[in-house]
Write a protein that holds these residues in place. Structure first.
Motif, PDB file in Angstrom:
ATOM      1  N   ASN A  26       0.821  -1.214   0.000  1.00  0.00           N
ATOM      2  CA  ASN A  26       0.000   0.000   0.000  1.00  0.00           C
ATOM      3  C   ASN A  26       0.856   1.266   0.000  1.00  0.00           C
ATOM      4  OD1 ASN A  26      -2.936  -0.954   0.455  1.00  0.00           O
ATOM      5  ND2 ASN A  26      -1.735  -2.188   1.874  1.00  0.00           N
ATOM      6  N   LEU A  27       1.926   1.217  -0.782  1.00  0.00           N
ATOM      7  CA  LEU A  27       2.861   2.351  -0.766  1.00  0.00           C
ATOM      8  C   LEU A  27       2.229   3.637  -1.301  1.00  0.00           C
ATOM      9  CD1 LEU A  27       6.061   0.405  -1.854  1.00  0.00           C
ATOM     10  CD2 LEU A  27       5.562   1.374   0.395  1.00  0.00           C
ATOM     11  N   ASP A  28       1.155   3.503  -2.060  1.00  0.00           N
ATOM     12  CA  ASP A  28       0.464   4.702  -2.545  1.00  0.00           C
ATOM     13  C   ASP A  28      -0.406   5.328  -1.450  1.00  0.00           C
ATOM     14  OD1 ASP A  28      -1.055   2.344  -2.586  1.00  0.00           O
ATOM     15  OD2 ASP A  28      -2.522   3.231  -3.953  1.00  0.00           O
ATOM     16  N   LYS A  29      -0.636   4.575  -0.368  1.00  0.00           N
ATOM     17  CA  LYS A  29      -1.543   5.088   0.679  1.00  0.00           C
ATOM     18  C   LYS A  29      -0.819   5.404   1.986  1.00  0.00           C
ATOM     19  CE  LYS A  29      -5.439   2.269  -0.935  1.00  0.00           C
ATOM     20  NZ  LYS A  29      -4.799   1.067  -1.503  1.00  0.00           N
ATOM     21  N   ILE A  30       0.325   4.717   2.224  1.00  0.00           N
ATOM     22  CA  ILE A  30       0.982   4.865   3.531  1.00  0.00           C
ATOM     23  C   ILE A  30       2.441   5.284   3.349  1.00  0.00           C
ATOM     24  CG2 ILE A  30       1.549   3.695   5.718  1.00  0.00           C
ATOM     25  CD1 ILE A  30      -0.620   1.622   5.062  1.00  0.00           C
ATOM     26  N   ASN A  31       2.851   6.253   4.166  1.00  0.00           N
ATOM     27  CA  ASN A  31       4.244   6.703   4.151  1.00  0.00           C
ATOM     28  C   ASN A  31       4.844   6.433   5.538  1.00  0.00           C
ATOM     29  OD1 ASN A  31       6.608   8.312   3.466  1.00  0.00           O
ATOM     30  ND2 ASN A  31       5.740   9.794   4.908  1.00  0.00           N
ATOM     31  N   ILE A  32       6.041   5.864   5.572  1.00  0.00           N
ATOM     32  CA  ILE A  32       6.661   5.628   6.891  1.00  0.00           C
ATOM     33  C   ILE A  32       7.548   6.822   7.226  1.00  0.00           C
ATOM     34  CG2 ILE A  32       7.987   4.059   8.333  1.00  0.00           C
ATOM     35  CD1 ILE A  32       7.416   1.819   6.430  1.00  0.00           C
ATOM     36  N   GLU A  33       7.175   7.471   8.312  1.00  0.00           N
ATOM     37  CA  GLU A  33       7.885   8.692   8.711  1.00  0.00           C
ATOM     38  C   GLU A  33       9.128   8.347   9.543  1.00  0.00           C
ATOM     39  OE1 GLU A  33       5.176  11.170  10.845  1.00  0.00           O
ATOM     40  OE2 GLU A  33       6.628  12.786  11.057  1.00  0.00           O
ATOM     41  N   GLY A  34       8.996   7.348  10.409  1.00  0.00           N
ATOM     42  CA  GLY A  34      10.128   6.996  11.263  1.00  0.00           C
ATOM     43  C   GLY A  34      10.027   5.572  11.761  1.00  0.00           C
ATOM     44  N   ILE A  35      11.201   4.995  12.061  1.00  0.00           N
ATOM     45  CA  ILE A  35      11.235   3.614  12.576  1.00  0.00           C
ATOM     46  C   ILE A  35      12.276   3.519  13.682  1.00  0.00           C
ATOM     47  CG2 ILE A  35      10.414   2.372  10.511  1.00  0.00           C
ATOM     48  CD1 ILE A  35      13.312   2.043   9.629  1.00  0.00           C
ATOM     49  N   THR A  36      12.046   2.613  14.615  1.00  0.00           N
ATOM     50  CA  THR A  36      13.057   2.402  15.666  1.00  0.00           C
ATOM     51  C   THR A  36      13.288   0.911  15.902  1.00  0.00           C
ATOM     52  OG1 THR A  36      11.593   2.167  17.580  1.00  0.00           O
ATOM     53  CG2 THR A  36      12.173   4.427  16.929  1.00  0.00           C
ATOM     54  N   ASN A 258     -11.266 -15.403  12.018  1.00  0.00           N
ATOM     55  CA  ASN A 258     -10.234 -15.131  11.008  1.00  0.00           C
ATOM     56  C   ASN A 258      -8.993 -15.961  11.279  1.00  0.00           C
ATOM     57  OD1 ASN A 258     -10.054 -12.488  13.010  1.00  0.00           O
ATOM     58  ND2 ASN A 258      -8.059 -13.192  12.401  1.00  0.00           N
ATOM     59  N   LYS A 259      -8.247 -16.168  10.211  1.00  0.00           N
ATOM     60  CA  LYS A 259      -7.016 -16.958  10.330  1.00  0.00           C
ATOM     61  C   LYS A 259      -6.050 -16.264  11.269  1.00  0.00           C
ATOM     62  CE  LYS A 259      -7.183 -19.919   6.565  1.00  0.00           C
ATOM     63  NZ  LYS A 259      -7.270 -19.832   5.126  1.00  0.00           N
ATOM     64  N   PRO A 260      -5.216 -17.057  11.951  1.00  0.00           N
ATOM     65  CA  PRO A 260      -4.230 -16.422  12.833  1.00  0.00           C
ATOM     66  C   PRO A 260      -3.127 -15.756  12.021  1.00  0.00           C
ATOM     67  CG  PRO A 260      -4.013 -18.824  12.887  1.00  0.00           C
ATOM     68  CD  PRO A 260      -5.173 -18.521  12.004  1.00  0.00           C
ATOM     69  N   ASP A 261      -3.304 -14.483  11.746  1.00  0.00           N
ATOM     70  CA  ASP A 261      -2.348 -13.731  10.940  1.00  0.00           C
ATOM     71  C   ASP A 261      -2.392 -12.292  11.448  1.00  0.00           C
ATOM     72  OD1 ASP A 261      -1.106 -12.192   8.990  1.00  0.00           O
ATOM     73  OD2 ASP A 261      -1.839 -13.414   7.330  1.00  0.00           O
ATOM     74  N   MET A 262      -1.288 -11.836  12.038  1.00  0.00           N
ATOM     75  CA  MET A 262      -1.293 -10.513  12.666  1.00  0.00           C
ATOM     76  C   MET A 262      -1.537  -9.383  11.670  1.00  0.00           C
ATOM     77  SD  MET A 262      -1.276 -10.837  15.808  1.00  0.00           S
ATOM     78  CE  MET A 262      -1.102  -9.140  16.316  1.00  0.00           C
ATOM     79  N   ARG A 263      -1.389  -9.682  10.358  1.00  0.00           N
ATOM     80  CA  ARG A 263      -1.652  -8.620   9.382  1.00  0.00           C
ATOM     81  C   ARG A 263      -3.132  -8.229   9.382  1.00  0.00           C
ATOM     82  NH1 ARG A 263       0.929 -11.245   4.215  1.00  0.00           N
ATOM     83  NH2 ARG A 263      -0.259 -12.952   5.116  1.00  0.00           N
ATOM     84  N   ILE A 264      -3.980  -9.131   9.856  1.00  0.00           N
ATOM     85  CA  ILE A 264      -5.419  -8.806   9.862  1.00  0.00           C
ATOM     86  C   ILE A 264      -5.719  -7.719  10.896  1.00  0.00           C
ATOM     87  CG2 ILE A 264      -7.743  -9.751  10.201  1.00  0.00           C
ATOM     88  CD1 ILE A 264      -6.701 -12.316   8.824  1.00  0.00           C
ATOM     89  N   PRO A 265      -5.383  -7.933  12.192  1.00  0.00           N
ATOM     90  CA  PRO A 265      -5.624  -6.812  13.126  1.00  0.00           C
ATOM     91  C   PRO A 265      -4.881  -5.542  12.739  1.00  0.00           C
ATOM     92  CG  PRO A 265      -4.602  -8.697  14.267  1.00  0.00           C
ATOM     93  CD  PRO A 265      -4.948  -9.148  12.888  1.00  0.00           C
ATOM     94  N   ILE A 266      -3.664  -5.694  12.235  1.00  0.00           N
ATOM     95  CA  ILE A 266      -2.893  -4.468  11.923  1.00  0.00           C
ATOM     96  C   ILE A 266      -3.526  -3.719  10.750  1.00  0.00           C
ATOM     97  CG2 ILE A 266      -0.638  -3.528  11.255  1.00  0.00           C
ATOM     98  CD1 ILE A 266       0.613  -6.053  12.613  1.00  0.00           C
ATOM     99  N   SER A 267      -4.013  -4.454   9.737  1.00  0.00           N
ATOM    100  CA  SER A 267      -4.590  -3.723   8.606  1.00  0.00           C
ATOM    101  C   SER A 267      -5.906  -3.051   8.992  1.00  0.00           C
ATOM    102  CB  SER A 267      -4.750  -4.605   7.375  1.00  0.00           C
ATOM    103  OG  SER A 267      -5.637  -5.621   7.640  1.00  0.00           O
ATOM    104  N   SER A 268      -6.584  -3.580  10.021  1.00  0.00           N
ATOM    105  CA  SER A 268      -7.820  -2.917  10.469  1.00  0.00           C
ATOM    106  C   SER A 268      -7.512  -1.527  11.023  1.00  0.00           C
ATOM    107  CB  SER A 268      -8.550  -3.768  11.513  1.00  0.00           C
ATOM    108  OG  SER A 268      -7.957  -3.633  12.778  1.00  0.00           O
ATOM    109  N   LEU A 269      -6.300  -1.341  11.473  1.00  0.00           N
ATOM    110  CA  LEU A 269      -5.877  -0.037  12.003  1.00  0.00           C
ATOM    111  C   LEU A 269      -5.797   1.001  10.884  1.00  0.00           C
ATOM    112  CD1 LEU A 269      -4.288   1.690  14.201  1.00  0.00           C
ATOM    113  CD2 LEU A 269      -2.270   0.582  13.330  1.00  0.00           C
ATOM    114  N   PHE A 270      -5.282   0.581   9.740  1.00  0.00           N
ATOM    115  CA  PHE A 270      -5.129   1.535   8.629  1.00  0.00           C
ATOM    116  C   PHE A 270      -6.411   1.725   7.825  1.00  0.00           C
ATOM    117  CE2 PHE A 270      -0.684  -0.124   8.939  1.00  0.00           C
ATOM    118  CZ  PHE A 270      -0.121   1.055   9.385  1.00  0.00           C
TER     119      PHE A 270
END
Ligand code: NDP
Ligand code: MG
Length: 383
Positions: A26-36, A258-270
Motif C-alpha cells: 500500500n505504498l500509494d496510501k501509507i508513508n513511513i515517517e520513522g522507525i526504531t 479469522n485466520k491467525p495472521d497478525m496482518r489482519i488486526p494491523i490492517s484494520s488499524l489503517f
C-alpha cells in the motif's frame, strides 16, 4: 489522496514485520515517517532504505561503535529518551510494537499525543493499569489494540449490540498443550520458542508456552475495556480461528472468525474493519470440522489462575507479576532457571514482596520504579 504517515516503534520485530508487509502493498496510501529498534541497526537501515524512511532511532547503549554505520542520510534519534521526537505534527498513526517494559516512559508520552495508536505491547498496558485508559481518554488519543484477541474485542464492541455480560478470549495452548506436566520440567528455550501457530518474538512465544501470555492478556483486557474481574475469562481453542467472544445478556454471543495472521488486526488499524486492503483468504468451515474448545489445565499451566488472583488483588500486583515474568523469562532464555520455575518463582517472589511491603491501590510511576528496584535487589531464585 493524502498518505497516512506512520511511525513504527519496534520496526525490526515480528509485529514490525507484519506491519511492513501491509505497507509494502500500500505504498500509494501509507508513508513511513520513522522507525526504531533496540540494537538491530543493520535490519533497521535495510528497512529505512527500502521504504525511504528519513527518521531512524535505536538505543546507542546497546550497539558497539554505531558510528561505523553510514547514517548521514538520516535524522538519527540514537537514545530511547529521544524516540518521542520522531513523532511530528503530520504523524497520523503510531505503531507501538517495541517489546517489554523498557519503553514505558515512551508510551506515557504517546498516550498524551492525541494521535491514533496501534498498540501491540501488552506489558506496558498492564503496568500502567487504570492510568492507561484515563490518560488516553483525557488526551483524546485513540487506542486500537493490535493483540489479536483484543483487536477482535475492540471491533465486536464497536458494533454496539447492547449490554454484554462477559468476554471470553481464546488461547492456542502453545507448544506444550499435549505434554504431560512431568515432561515440562526439562523443556528447553528452543522448544518453548517454537509456537505451533504464531511466529512471534521470543519473549511472547515463551509466555505462550507457559500460558503467562493468556494471564497477561486477561489483565490487558480488563484495563483496555474497563472490565470487572468476573467479566473476562479464557479457554483453549487450538485452531486459533476465534480469538474472542462477547457474551451478551440476552444469551447471544458474537465472534469474528479469522485466520491467525497478525496482518489482519494491523490492517484494520489503517483501513477500518470493513475495508481491509488485502483480500486474505477467508474461513471455509469445511476445512474446520475439528473446532475444539477446552478448559485450561490449572495444574499444568498455573499461570492463568495466578493471573486471576493477581488481577483481583490489583494495585501493584499486576505490575509485579508482569515485571517478574520479564526477568524470569530472560533467566530461562539464559538457561539459569527451568521452564516450570518461570511461574513458580513468580508466585514465590510476589509472596515475598507482599510479606514485606504493602500494596498501593493506585501506584504512581515513581512507586513502580521503586518496586522494580526492590525486586532487582531481592530477587529469590531458590536455593
Ligand atoms: P520482537 O521481539 O519480535 O520485536 C521487538 C521489537 O522491539 C524489536 O524491533 C526490538 O528491536 C524492539 N525493542 C526491544 N527492546 C527495545 C528497547 N529497549 N527499546 C527500543 N526498542 C526495543 O517482539 P514482537 O514483535 O513479537 O512483540 C512486540 C510486542 O507486541 C510485545 O510487547 C508483544 O507482547 C506484543 N505482541 C506481539 C504479537 C506477535 O504476534 N508477535 C501478538 C500480540 C502482541 P531489536 O530488533 O533491535 O531487538
Ligand atoms: Mg494475543
Amino acid at each position: 489522496m493524502k498518505k497516512i504517515n506512520v511511525v513504527i516503534y519496534g520496526a525490526t520485530g515480528s509485529i514490525g514485520r507484519s506491519t511492513l508487509s501491509i505497507i509494502s502493498k500500500n505504498l500509494d496510501k501509507i508513508n513511513i515517517e520513522g522507525i526504531t529498534c533496540n540494537k538491530n541497526i543493520l535490519k533497521l537501515l535495510k528497512i529505512a532504505k527500502s521504504y525511504n524512511v528519513k527518521k531512524i532511532g535505536f538505543n546507542e547503549k546497546t550497539i558497539n561503535n554505531f558510528n561505523k554505520f553510514n547514517l548521514n542520510k538520516y535524522e538519527v534519534f540514537n537514545d530511547g529518551g529521544k524516540f518521542y521526537s520522531i513523532i511530528s505534527k503530520k504523524t497520523d498513526v503510531i505503531i507501538f510494537a517495541a517489546s517489554g517494559l523498557s519503553s514505558l516512559d515512551l508510551l506515557l508520552k504517546i498516550l498524551k499525543s492525541g494521535k491514533i495508536v496501534g498498540l501491540a505491547n501488552k506489558e506496558c498496558i498492564i503496568t500502567l493499569g487504570k492510568k492507561f485508559i484515563s490518560l488516553s481518554r483525557k488526551f483524546k488519543t485513540k487506542i486500537i489494540p493490535l493483540d489479536s484477541e483484543h483487536n477482535s474485542i475492540y471491533h465486536l464492541l464497536s458494533q454496539n449490540l447492547g449490554k454484554y455480560k462477559s468476554i471470553t478470549i481464546t488461547a492456542t495452548g502453545g507448544p506444550f498443550l499435549y505434554y504431560k506436566k512431568n515432561k515440562l520440567r526439562s523443556v528447553t528455550p528452543q522448544q518453548a520458542i517454537r509456537h505451533p501457530v504464531w511466529n512471534m518474538g521470543s519473549k511472547i512465544s515463551i509466555d505462550s508456552a507457559t500460558m503467562m501470555n493468556k494471564a497477561l492478556e486477561i489483565i490487558e483486557a480488563k484495563y483496555l475495556f474497563n472490565l470487572k474481574n468476573n467479566q473476562i475469562n479464557a479457554i483453549i481453542h487450538p485452531q486459533a480461528i476465534i480469538h474472542a467472544l462477547i457474551n451478551y445478556e440476552n444469551g447471544i454471543s458474537t465472534a469474528v472468525l479469522n485466520k491467525p495472521d497478525m496482518r489482519i488486526p494491523i490492517s484494520s488499524l489503517f483501513f477500518g474493519f470493513n475495508k481491509y486492503s488485502n483480500a486474505y483468504r477467508g474461513i471455509e468451515l469445511n476445512n474446520y470440522y475439528n473446532f475444539e474448545f477446552m478448559p485450561i489445565d490449572k495444574n499444568k499451566f498455573p499461570a492463568v489462575e495466578l493471573g486471576y488472583q493477581v488481577m483481583k488483588v490489583g494495585g501493584l500486583a499486576p505490575h509485579i507479576f508482569n515485571y517478574l515474568n520479564e526477568i524470569l523469562v530472560n533467566l530461562f532464555i539464559k538457561k539459569r532457571i527451568k521452564f516450570l520455575d518461570i511461574v513458580k518463582l513468580n508466585e514465590v517472589n510476589m509472596d515475598r514482596f507482599f510479606g514485606k511491603n504493602s500494596n498501593i491501590a493506585n501506584p504512581k510511576l515513581n512507586d513502580i520504579k521503586n518496586i522494580n528496584n526492590w525486586i532487582d535487589n531481592n530477587l529469590y531464585l531458590g536455593n
